[in-house]
Design a protein around this motif. Structure first.
Motif, PDB file in Angstrom:
ATOM      1  N   ASP A 137       0.816  -1.209   0.000  1.00  0.00           N
ATOM      2  CA  ASP A 137       0.000   0.000   0.000  1.00  0.00           C
ATOM      3  C   ASP A 137       0.855   1.267   0.000  1.00  0.00           C
ATOM      4  OD1 ASP A 137      -2.456   1.256  -0.176  1.00  0.00           O
ATOM      5  OD2 ASP A 137      -2.606   1.499   1.993  1.00  0.00           O
ATOM      6  N   GLN A 138       1.125   1.866   1.143  1.00  0.00           N
ATOM      7  CA  GLN A 138       1.906   3.108   1.229  1.00  0.00           C
ATOM      8  C   GLN A 138       3.246   2.894   1.938  1.00  0.00           C
ATOM      9  OE1 GLN A 138       0.974   6.299   0.037  1.00  0.00           O
ATOM     10  NE2 GLN A 138      -0.601   5.143  -1.015  1.00  0.00           N
ATOM     11  N   THR A 139       3.684   1.645   2.091  1.00  0.00           N
ATOM     12  CA  THR A 139       4.911   1.338   2.815  1.00  0.00           C
ATOM     13  C   THR A 139       5.813   0.443   1.977  1.00  0.00           C
ATOM     14  OG1 THR A 139       3.646   1.396   4.879  1.00  0.00           O
ATOM     15  CG2 THR A 139       5.829   0.441   4.981  1.00  0.00           C
ATOM     16  N   ILE A 140       7.092   0.776   1.975  1.00  0.00           N
ATOM     17  CA  ILE A 140       8.099  -0.055   1.319  1.00  0.00           C
ATOM     18  C   ILE A 140       8.973  -0.633   2.429  1.00  0.00           C
ATOM     19  CG2 ILE A 140      10.068  -0.111  -0.251  1.00  0.00           C
ATOM     20  CD1 ILE A 140       8.824   2.295  -1.690  1.00  0.00           C
ATOM     21  N   THR A 141       9.173  -1.949   2.407  1.00  0.00           N
ATOM     22  CA  THR A 141       9.988  -2.612   3.423  1.00  0.00           C
ATOM     23  C   THR A 141      11.227  -3.201   2.770  1.00  0.00           C
ATOM     24  OG1 THR A 141       7.978  -3.178   4.640  1.00  0.00           O
ATOM     25  CG2 THR A 141       9.988  -4.334   5.245  1.00  0.00           C
ATOM     26  N   LEU A 142      12.387  -2.787   3.264  1.00  0.00           N
ATOM     27  CA  LEU A 142      13.658  -3.335   2.812  1.00  0.00           C
ATOM     28  C   LEU A 142      14.136  -4.316   3.874  1.00  0.00           C
ATOM     29  CD1 LEU A 142      15.417   0.029   1.870  1.00  0.00           C
ATOM     30  CD2 LEU A 142      14.050  -1.418   0.386  1.00  0.00           C
ATOM     31  N   SER A 143      14.520  -5.507   3.478  1.00  0.00           N
ATOM     32  CA  SER A 143      15.014  -6.478   4.450  1.00  0.00           C
ATOM     33  C   SER A 143      16.290  -7.120   3.919  1.00  0.00           C
ATOM     34  CB  SER A 143      13.959  -7.539   4.748  1.00  0.00           C
ATOM     35  OG  SER A 143      13.605  -8.235   3.578  1.00  0.00           O
TER      36      SER A 143
END
Length: 160
Positions: free
Chosen positions: A43-49
């Motif tokens: 949605d409105q969040t990008i997660t880098l892992s």
């Protein structure tokens, strides 16, 4: 009376394309071979892992490059903190859309301090600027483009 709106929006389709492009680059990079790393868009969040802190920074740089290639302003990315889960480090990035009230007040104040012959009013998450002449509106746009606001601005809905 001529007017235009000042907004802060990003094209989510282009964001999706940029994240996909960064993910493809992640798969091709030799320094990420046999490394558990990913870029996700929710949605409105990008997660880098990734496994290490420096790898997160490399992922962030890859994402910024993909945004730049797609003409998306990187000021729309807001750091939302980090978390650790197991052996992975995750960095959460929030996508900013809309002009918050305090930012809108700052924009209106800047326009008034410039002593231009225009009026600015806050309307929800955008700022409407009206004036008698098109040239005055163009001066306001030029002044805002030259300002040091930490917000990507677009000028749309220009009416004559």
């Amino acid at each position: 009376m001529p007017s235009f709106d000042i907004v802060s929006e990003i094209d989510m389709h282009e964001v999706t394309n940029a994240v996909d492009q960064a993910r493809r680059e992640l798969g091709n990079r030799w320094d990420f071979k046999n490394v558990e790393a990913d870029i996700e868009l929710d949605d409105q969040t990008i997660t880098l892992s990734a496994e290490q802190e420096f790898q997160i920074e490399q992922l962030l740089e890859m994402l910024r490059m993909a945004f730049a290639k797609r003409d998306i302003d990187t000021r729309a990315i807001d750091d939302d903190g980090e978390s650790k889960s197991g052996k992975l480090v995750k960095k959460h990035l929030k996508l900013r859309q809309g002009i918050e009230t305090d930012q809108a007040k700052k924009i209106v104040k800047m326009i008034k301090e410039a002593k231009l012959k225009v009026q600015a009013s806050i309307q929800g998450d955008k700022v409407r600027v009206t004036g008698k002449k098109r040239d005055d509106l163009q001066e306001a746009i030029a002044m805002l483009k030259g300002s040091d606001l930490d917000l990507p601005l677009q000028f749309n809905n220009f009416r004559d």
